[in-house]
Scaffold this active site. Sequence first.
Site, short mmCIF file in Angstrom:
data_model
loop_
_atom_site.label_atom_id
_atom_site.label_comp_id
_atom_site.label_asym_id
_atom_site.label_seq_id
_atom_site.Cartn_x
_atom_site.Cartn_y
_atom_site.Cartn_z
N GLY A 35 55.95 51.93 -13.50
CA GLY A 35 55.42 51.20 -12.36
C GLY A 35 54.60 52.06 -11.41
O GLY A 35 53.94 51.53 -10.52
N GLU A 36 54.67 53.38 -11.54
CA GLU A 36 53.88 54.23 -10.64
C GLU A 36 52.39 53.98 -10.85
O GLU A 36 51.94 53.73 -11.97
CB GLU A 36 54.19 55.71 -10.92
CG GLU A 36 55.57 56.12 -10.44
CD GLU A 36 55.85 57.59 -10.76
OE1 GLU A 36 54.97 58.27 -11.35
OE2 GLU A 36 56.96 58.03 -10.43
N ARG A 93 51.34 44.48 12.76
CA ARG A 93 52.10 43.75 13.77
C ARG A 93 53.31 44.53 14.28
O ARG A 93 53.89 44.17 15.29
CB ARG A 93 52.50 42.37 13.24
CG ARG A 93 51.33 41.41 13.36
CD ARG A 93 51.59 40.08 12.70
NE ARG A 93 51.53 40.20 11.26
CZ ARG A 93 51.75 39.19 10.43
NH1 ARG A 93 52.04 38.02 10.91
NH2 ARG A 93 51.67 39.37 9.13
N LYS A 189 53.12 29.95 23.33
CA LYS A 189 53.85 30.05 22.05
C LYS A 189 55.04 30.99 22.18
O LYS A 189 54.91 32.05 22.78
CB LYS A 189 52.90 30.57 20.96
CG LYS A 189 53.57 30.78 19.61
CD LYS A 189 52.60 31.35 18.58
CE LYS A 189 52.69 32.85 18.48
NZ LYS A 189 51.77 33.42 17.49
N ASP A 215 42.12 32.65 16.25
CA ASP A 215 43.18 33.65 16.12
C ASP A 215 42.68 34.76 15.21
O ASP A 215 41.68 34.59 14.49
CB ASP A 215 44.44 33.00 15.52
CG ASP A 215 45.72 33.65 16.02
OD1 ASP A 215 45.65 34.78 16.54
OD2 ASP A 215 46.79 33.03 15.89
C1 R5P Z 1 50.13 36.62 16.80
O1 R5P Z 1 50.39 37.56 17.50
C2 R5P Z 1 48.89 36.56 15.96
O2 R5P Z 1 47.72 36.55 16.73
C3 R5P Z 1 48.93 35.37 15.06
O3 R5P Z 1 48.97 34.23 15.89
C4 R5P Z 1 50.12 35.37 14.18
O4 R5P Z 1 50.25 36.60 13.53
C5 R5P Z 1 49.99 34.28 13.19
O5 R5P Z 1 51.18 34.19 12.48
P1 R5P Z 1 51.65 32.83 11.85
O6 R5P Z 1 50.48 32.26 11.12
O7 R5P Z 1 52.79 33.24 10.92
O8 R5P Z 1 52.14 31.96 12.97
#
Ligand code: R5P
Length: 309
Positions: A35-36, A93, A189, A215
Amino acid sequence: MLVFAGNANPALARAICDYLVLPLGGAVVKRFPDGELDVKVNDDVRGADTFIVQPTCHPVNENLMELLLLIDCLRRASADRVTAVLPYYGYARKDRKDEGRVPITAKLVANLIATAGANRVLALDLHATQIQGFFDIPVDHLFAAPVLVNRFVDEDPDKLVIVSPDVGSIKLARAYSKRLHASLAVVDKRRVSAEQTESDFFIGDCQGKKVLVVDDIIATAGSVCQAALLLRDHGATEVHVAATHPVLCGPAVERLSQAPINSITVTDTIPLPEAAQCLPLHVVSVAGLLGEAMRRIHMNESVSHLFTT
Ligand code: R5P
């Protein structure tokens, strides 16, 4: 100037090469029986200005490892300069310690890329702009908004509202609202878990208006789908979505197909899953934007005028 790619998004790498009128360099990724991964670059790169186009999207660990091996390979083959072109930067993230005994993975990945031998990075819509500072090598950070916004320039600004699905995307939404001369609204949110969000309130007015929810990422699509439901409840006539990175993982396709969303505009930073074909998707290419930035980096020309949101 030589451009290489791993397996993460060869179509985007080819489109960038078309823009640059260059052939895509020959690189082969192989796998050992256990798998490497192993890579081999076929072109002579001694003294060359090299670029590796590799978004660290799904499968994230594979694509990240391919990137690291390609960087190491080019460095050891005496390339003059190695630029990691990251249309999508995975692990972004996790950019701070929000509780005890957790890693800061966005920083760790930046360390890995620099330690492997990258001399500079070209990134697009990093989840948090401060990730640029996680690298001790130059980072050019581009925004896809100027490309994504083109689909909406003919909308009547008085009948359009730009919506941020959470407070984190307000700056991005403001950039769209400025470009489209439309008003701005924000959804409140709360993230319940990695897959679940709750959106009960919003600040703004969308009664009788078309809305554009913007977004950086659509991952499980909880954020945009919750926003769409809330906006419809508040009288929006149409809900459109624009996002740079279509991660589309877990329940995303199912959620999007059931949500009251008229259209979803994304870029080609990440290849789309087969299942996404059922969605009202429009894909716009960032190949020209990335290609132009790469050309300017190679020619030692200013890249900063491409930085506008
Ligand atoms: C949040 O901080 C980001 O800007 C996106 O809104 C988020 O990563 C989207 O994640 P999901 O589609 O799982 O809600």
